[in-house]
Enzyme design. Structure first.
Site: not given
Length: 147
Positions: A70, A73
């Site tokens: 991600c 993230c």
């Protein structure tokens, strides 16, 4: 909390529950393994240690549900590390990789990442999704009563 009251803090390394006198809040070593209890680093959470870390800490716990693939993230990771250092005596900061801990991610209905959940006394009290800068994250935490 008065200066003479004590708090329970779960060790970030061995998950042992430690009682810390109020006047020593923010310092101390684990009575079992000797690790620093307030290291200022995010705690790695798993399906195995999640319940103990969330339910037995008297400090609020902010959990970052994330994944290695991600992009947002990855952008959030340094912000989360800064937060852990700045808030180490007021807040526990943990990271749970959703693909490594699918039971816990499913239990909390994680559908988008990063998702941040704030826990107090083992209960979810607030949730937000998406990456944000440190100042916005600290502002959100203040709105939730973390000072």
């Amino acid at each position: 909390m008065s200066e003479t009251s004590s708090i329970h803090v779960v060790c970030p390394k061995c998950d042992a529950v430690n009682r810390i006198p109020g006047e020593r809040k923010g310092s101390g070593q684990c009575g079992k393994c000797g690790a620093e209890l307030f290291s200022g680093q995010p705690i790695t959470l798993t399906d195995q240690n999640f319940a103990r870390q969330i339910g037995r800490n008297d400090l609020p716990v902010l959990v970052d549900f994330w994944a290695t693939w991600c992009g947002p993230c990855q952008m959030m990771a340094p912000v989360f590390e800064q937060l852990a250092g700045r808030q180490k005596t007021k807040l526990r900061v943990g990271k749970l990789e959703t693909e490594q801990a699918p039971q816990t991610a499913a239990r909390f209905g994680i559908r988008s990442i990063p998702t941040l959940i704030l826990f107090r006394g083992g209960q979810e009290v607030a949730r937000t999704s998406g990456a944000m800068p440190l100042q916005a994250l600290e502002s959100w935490l203040q709105q939730q009563g973390v000072r």
